[in-house]
Design a protein around this motif. Structure first.
Motif, PDB file in Angstrom:
ATOM      1  N   LEU A  71      40.888  38.658  22.625  1.00  0.00           N
ATOM      2  CA  LEU A  71      41.753  39.254  23.762  1.00  0.00           C
ATOM      3  C   LEU A  71      41.262  38.764  24.992  1.00  0.00           C
ATOM      4  O   LEU A  71      41.777  38.329  26.037  1.00  0.00           O
ATOM      5  N   PHE A  72      39.958  39.074  25.250  1.00  0.00           N
ATOM      6  CA  PHE A  72      39.301  39.136  26.449  1.00  0.00           C
ATOM      7  C   PHE A  72      39.073  37.537  26.989  1.00  0.00           C
ATOM      8  O   PHE A  72      39.676  37.287  27.767  1.00  0.00           O
ATOM      9  N   VAL A  77      40.886  32.973  29.944  1.00  0.00           N
ATOM     10  CA  VAL A  77      41.409  31.510  30.010  1.00  0.00           C
ATOM     11  C   VAL A  77      42.890  31.642  30.618  1.00  0.00           C
ATOM     12  O   VAL A  77      43.300  30.597  31.723  1.00  0.00           O
ATOM     13  N   ALA A  78      43.818  32.501  30.407  1.00  0.00           N
ATOM     14  CA  ALA A  78      45.114  32.562  30.947  1.00  0.00           C
ATOM     15  C   ALA A  78      45.155  32.635  32.360  1.00  0.00           C
ATOM     16  O   ALA A  78      45.853  32.254  33.153  1.00  0.00           O
ATOM     17  N   PHE A  86      40.364  32.914  41.471  1.00  0.00           N
ATOM     18  CA  PHE A  86      40.001  33.784  40.464  1.00  0.00           C
ATOM     19  C   PHE A  86      39.868  35.437  41.253  1.00  0.00           C
ATOM     20  O   PHE A  86      39.058  35.240  41.975  1.00  0.00           O
ATOM     21  N   MET A  87      40.802  36.149  40.761  1.00  0.00           N
ATOM     22  CA  MET A  87      40.638  37.601  41.674  1.00  0.00           C
ATOM     23  C   MET A  87      40.363  38.484  40.405  1.00  0.00           C
ATOM     24  O   MET A  87      40.810  38.918  39.603  1.00  0.00           O
ATOM     25  N   LEU A  88      38.900  38.572  40.847  1.00  0.00           N
ATOM     26  CA  LEU A  88      38.200  39.643  39.999  1.00  0.00           C
ATOM     27  C   LEU A  88      38.674  41.041  39.710  1.00  0.00           C
ATOM     28  O   LEU A  88      38.997  41.427  38.415  1.00  0.00           O
ATOM     29  N   VAL A  89      39.126  41.583  40.706  1.00  0.00           N
ATOM     30  CA  VAL A  89      39.693  42.934  40.559  1.00  0.00           C
ATOM     31  C   VAL A  89      40.982  42.969  39.998  1.00  0.00           C
ATOM     32  O   VAL A  89      41.209  43.736  39.153  1.00  0.00           O
ATOM     33  N   SER A  93      41.368  44.864  36.334  1.00  0.00           N
ATOM     34  CA  SER A  93      42.240  45.971  35.895  1.00  0.00           C
ATOM     35  C   SER A  93      43.329  45.494  34.870  1.00  0.00           C
ATOM     36  O   SER A  93      43.704  46.261  34.181  1.00  0.00           O
ATOM     37  N   SER A  94      43.797  44.207  35.191  1.00  0.00           N
ATOM     38  CA  SER A  94      44.776  43.805  33.975  1.00  0.00           C
ATOM     39  C   SER A  94      44.300  43.781  32.575  1.00  0.00           C
ATOM     40  O   SER A  94      45.014  44.308  31.653  1.00  0.00           O
ATOM     41  N   ILE A  95      43.163  43.501  32.617  1.00  0.00           N
ATOM     42  CA  ILE A  95      42.372  43.369  31.031  1.00  0.00           C
ATOM     43  C   ILE A  95      42.158  44.872  30.676  1.00  0.00           C
ATOM     44  O   ILE A  95      42.298  45.066  29.347  1.00  0.00           O
TER      45      ILE A  95
END
Ligand SMILES: [Zn+2]
Length: 137
Positions: A71-72, A77-78, A86-89, A93-95
């Protein structure tokens, strides 16, 4: 899903008994949060025990870990494909939300896959289970 009933994938995705692919491995629906983890002691169609030995499902943690990593990685990739930057926050939060929402599915699927490692499909048992099912209907 267009999988033959004799295939292990059919049984895994439908959370069925690995021996006959007909009996349900869980008593309630996946998002019934009080009962999602309840399993019968054995298959109601063919009698295959679902608890092979004490602490049997401890090993399902390895499967659960693999599902979580899959999943991670898919999410990562998605995220990179969908967004230019790439927005780390947002990623974290979404993962996190996705992981929490998938707890019941991951919990159940890891046990189903784990039991499928040890119990193989038995065509004769499946035929007998099918005959009992049609007789009782
Ligand atoms: Zn069965």
């Amino acid at each position: 899903m267009l999988l033959p009933k004799s295939s292990a994938l059919y049984s895994i995705f439908n959370q069925k008994c690995p021996k006959c692919h007909q009996g349900d491995m869980y008593e309630a629906g996946m998002y019934n949060l009080r009962k999602f983890q309840r399993m019968p002691q054995s298959c109601d169609k063919c009698g295959q025990p679902f608890f092979l030995e004490p602490m049997f499902y401890e090993g399902a943690q390895y499967v659960s870990y693999a599902i979580q990593v899959a999943l991670f990685v898919s999410w990562f990739v998605a995220f990179n494909v969908l967004f230019d930057e790439f927005m780390l926050v947002w990623f974290i939060s979404s993962i996190s939300v996705a992981s929490v929402l998938m707890i019941p599915l991951n919990w159940r699927m890891s046990r189903v896959v784990w039991l499928h490692f040890f119990v193989k499909y038995d065509k004769q048992k499946a035929e007998v289970a099918k005959m009992h099912a049609t007789k009782n209907d």
